[in-house]
Design an enzyme around this catalytic site. Structure first.
Site, mmCIF file in Angstrom:
data_model
loop_
_atom_site.group_PDB
_atom_site.id
_atom_site.type_symbol
_atom_site.label_atom_id
_atom_site.label_comp_id
_atom_site.label_asym_id
_atom_site.label_seq_id
_atom_site.Cartn_x
_atom_site.Cartn_y
_atom_site.Cartn_z
ATOM 1 C CB VAL A 501 -0.910 -0.001 1.254
ATOM 2 C CG1 VAL A 501 -1.967 -1.090 1.027
ATOM 3 C CG2 VAL A 501 -0.131 -0.004 2.432
ATOM 4 C CD GLU A 502 0.287 5.279 2.510
ATOM 5 O OE1 GLU A 502 1.274 5.613 3.216
ATOM 6 O OE2 GLU A 502 -0.608 5.359 3.584
ATOM 7 N N GLY A 503 2.447 2.457 -2.353
ATOM 8 C CA GLY A 503 3.599 2.477 -3.281
ATOM 9 C C GLY A 503 4.277 1.308 -2.819
#
Length: 804
Positions: A501-503
């Site tokens: 998540v988030e990259g």
């Protein structure tokens, strides 16, 4: 002899001037003085002295700004413009987002420790403490992780209702809008405590309080938008989601295919309203299956010029009610067999009025900058909280299991192989909690540390992966048999979710941390880039003149400091005045490592220029050094903030030895792979004049760290503080706590039994009760064939046999 002394004096003077970051004129003055002395003692000029005087005269001429700008700054400007790669709009906005904090000190090569230690110690308000001990403590026993994950694949309705009505979804929303108005520290502590009970519940609480509609409205929304939506978000009447990732555009936001076209349409009973018709296809969106309010990122276009500007308006953020015609939500992704509500959302020609653009019409095209600003703070809170929670959960329960589980009449935690795993679990847990608290405190102080937040995202989740994997190893077969008694399985399956998540961590480490950090945190690099981007040539040359001079002084200072500190073992490096003598050593070693990191970075810029952006392996190694510097700094500050407890000294020593050893390895990797080999040779002399002397933590130190996990006490409680601890002996983790205490109580009697001593009935009952508690705690689940679902395996085998 005279020549040797002269060379030594000149070299020493240059070293001193470089270390003091002396201005250019002092170098010229020193050179002229040395030449004057040499000329006087020589008895007359010779060819070498004449050449040196001419060189010194040219250097003196560069003191005159017009001459220096013509001969140095102007050519440098042209060269840097040719070397630097073009910076896209999204890259520029990412670079400008957030704030620079202690990361700039680490990049400087001379951290200001006194200022770092003077930062307020992490603390919760009385209201936040009450919420943790009240509503959060009430919520945790309601969470049956096995039932949530394997039976319902969702939170039970009564849990959802509790979360909504008790304010969990509005922790970051101010009280005037119906929220709890918690600090980042409070938000982090609540998410962490829930995470030690149920990852699904933690995510369901975390997402509405992280990057999404509420946070964006708080920072950028209009007064009308805040008044309308924040109370409904705080009460749970609106369930938010934030849709950013597209199938063809994850990290590459510039390639986002989702479009919004400015037009007029019907809205709330009015027929001619200025707005946008939006089409999107998003995936991996948490809470999308149940969302009522979608925060949407898309690229806005104005082909008819209705707004009077460019056709491509840029990335824009809007609030889209999920019940609008054309919105498609409700389907789910099966994310690692977890119960988290994650899925796609799509929209086809969905009309929204301009009032739905977050911040109103004036914020059209500013979406990426808005996201980067909010992400800088959000990353500092959410994932560090869940990572620290997983580490504490593993530390407490694995320590208990390793103490009560015996082999060869010995607790397995006392076997050195297991002890090595326990030491890593305990040491990493201490560091993760330190970084979580200190970074959240910085956010509360007004920082939006974009570089630190990205660093902490990848570092905390990777360290969590290490801890959970070690916990699985210690538990062995106990951890791979699914069932209500398996308290580790969900944590293990959750690892790839947090990593992704988030990259993805790969891109975070190799592209963002050092790539963004080098530009934001370096004292001169951004100034040089800004000078190169200046359109007016005269202004650009003046700016380059100032930046280049500062950069050269900075480079020489760090080269001098790094070489000196590495040659002297860091004995003369800076350390905070308030630190104890024992800990001052570690501050000096981090100062030494910071200087080495800074000069290595400058040599990489010097040799690669804009190509460094594409040298992802080198960039990743620099990110590793920066991460270890930051995590170790947090470890030292935590020790000070906690009042320097003696029992925690082993954690500090273990973490610092490990970090400095890993920094040595990363710097060695940089030296081996730096393309400009002559520069690499010079750098090697500065960084390792006496060779590589760092070693990983010694076995005896690992023994001290691991031992804390095996015995109940203040040190164990402090290591796992903030985790939910259940003492119910029928609970999946409570039975471990019960068995641990029973085992400790029975230990002296067990020793007497091994010595063939007689026990009284009361003493024997203690032993038997402990053995029963242990058997219950280490038991694994087993199922009948009809409990597996589908065709029972005996019928399946019979059918296969009949067919054969």
């Amino acid at each position: 002899m005279h020549i040797a002394v002269t060379i030594a004096v000149v070299f020493g003077s240059a070293w001193l001037l470089a270390g003091l970051t002396a201005p250019y004129w002092t170098w010229v003055a020193a050179a002229c003085g040395a030449l004057a002395y040499a000329t006087a003692t020589q008895g007359g000029p010779d060819t070498l002295l004449i050449v040196l005087w001419c060189t010194c005269g040219l250097a003196a001429a560069l003191l005159i700004p017009p001459i220096r700008r013509t001969l140095v700054a102007s050519p440098a400007l042209t060269m840097i413009r040719n070397l630097l790669p073009p910076v896209s709009d999204t890259e520029r906005e990412a670079l400008e987002a957030g704030t620079v904090w202690f990361d700039a000190d680490l990049f400087s090569g001379a951290p200001r420790w006194d200022r770092f230690l003077a930062e307020p110690a992490p603390a919760l308000s009385a209201e936040e403490e009450a919420f943790l001990g009240g509503a959060t403590a009430e919520l945790c026993p309601m969470l049956d992780d096995w039932g949530i994950t394997h039976d319902l694949r969702d939170l039970p309705p009564d849990v959802w209702e509790f979360i909504k009505t008790r304010g969990f979804l509005g922790m970051i929303i101010p009280k005037e809008h119906g929220g709890l108005g918690f600090s980042a520290q409070g938000h982090s502590a609540v998410v962490q405590k829930i995470s030690t009970r149920s990852c699904t519940a933690a995510i369901s609480v975390m997402v509405p309080n992280s990057l999404g509609p509420a946070e964006l409205l708080l920072h950028y929304g209009t007064d009308a938008q805040r008044a309308r939506y924040l109370p409904r978000l705080a009460s749970g009447d609106e369930i938010p989601s934030f849709a950013l990732t597209s199938p063809s555009a994850g990290s590459d936001a510039a390639a986002m295919p989702d479009r919004g076209v400015v037009c007029r349409g019907a809205w709330n009973g009015q027929d001619d309203v200025l707005g946008m018709r939006v089409t999107w296809d998003k995936r991996y969106i948490t809470l999308a299956p149940v969302t009522t309010l979608i925060g949407l990122a898309f690229r806005a276009f104005d082909p008819d010029g209705l707004l009077g500007g460019d056709e491509d308006l840029g990335i824009t953020l809007a609030l889209v009610p999920a019940d609008l015609p054309g919105v498609d939500v409700g389907r789910r992704h099966d994310v690692s067999k977890q119960a988290m509500l994650n899925g796609p959302t799509r929209g086809a020609d969905v009309f929204i009025a301009m009032e739905q653009v977050i911040g109103g019409e004036e914020r059209i095209g500013q979406g990426w900058r808005m996201l980067m600003d909010c992400l800088s703070a959000g990353r500092s809170v959410s994932l560090p909280a869940t990572s620290a929670a997983a580490a504490k959960f593993c530390a407490r329960n694995t320590g208990a299991y390793a103490r009560i589980r015996t082999q060869f009449k010995t607790p397995i935690g006392k076997f050195e192989g297991v002890e090595e795993k326990l030491a890593n679990i305990a040491g990493q847990t201490y560091a993760l909690e330190a970084a979580r608290c200190i970074t959240a405190a910085a956010v509360d102080a007004g920082e939006k540390p974009s570089v630190i937040s990205a660093l902490l995202k990848y570092e905390s989740t990777e360290r969590m992966r290490s801890v959970v994997n070690d916990a699985m190893d210690v538990h062995g077969g106990r951890a791979i048999c699914e069932g209500p008694s398996n308290y580790l399985s969900n944590a293990y399956q959750f690892i790839p979710i947090s990593i992704t998540v988030e990259g993805a961590n790969i891109l975070t480490r190799t592209l963002i941390v050092f790539g963004q950090g080098a530009i934001r945190c370096h004292p001169w690099l951004l100034k040089e880039m800004e000078a190169a981007a200046e359109t007016d040539r005269r202004t650009a040359v003046r700016a380059m003149d100032r930046a280049l001079g500062g950069h050269i002084r900075h480079l020489l200072a760090n080269l001098s400091r790094a070489a000196f500190h590495n040659l002297t073992g860091g004995w003369f490096a800076s350390a905070p005045k308030t630190a104890s003598g024992e800990m001052r050593h570690w501050y000096r070693q981090l100062t030494r490592a910071s200087a080495s990191f800074a000069i290595a970075a400058d040599f990489a810029f010097l040799s690669l220029g804009g190509m460094l952006k594409r040298k992802e392996k080198l960039s990743g190694r620099f990110a590793d050094v920066l991460a270890e510097l930051y995590m170790s700094s947090c470890v030292l500050k935590r020790f000070e903030d906690d009042g320097r407890p003696d029992a925690d000294r082993a954690f500090v020593h273990w973490n610092l030895q490990r970090s400095l050893w890993r920094i040595q390895g990363a710097l060695q990797g940089i030296l081996q792979n730096l393309p400009a080999r002559p520069l690499a040779w010079v750098l090697r002399l500065a960084l390792f004049p006496l060779g590589r002397r760092r070693l990983p933590p010694a076995d005896d130190l690992g023994h001290k760290v691991a031992r804390v996990m095996l015995e109940p006490g203040e040190a164990r409680d402090r290591l796992c503080r903030g985790a939910y601890v259940c003492m119910d002996k029928d609970d999946v983790t409570g039975r471990l706590e019960h068995a641990l205490r029973a085992t400790i109580d029975a230990a002296p009697y067990e020793r007497r039994l091994r010595d063939n001593a007689a026990l009284s009935d009361a003493e024997m009952s203690i032993v038997l009760a402990a053995r029963e508690a242990v058997a219950y705690a280490i038991a694994v689940d087993e199922f009948d064939e009809d409990e597996f679902g589908g065709v029972p395996w005996r019928q399946q085998r019979h059918r296969e046999g009949t067919t054969a």
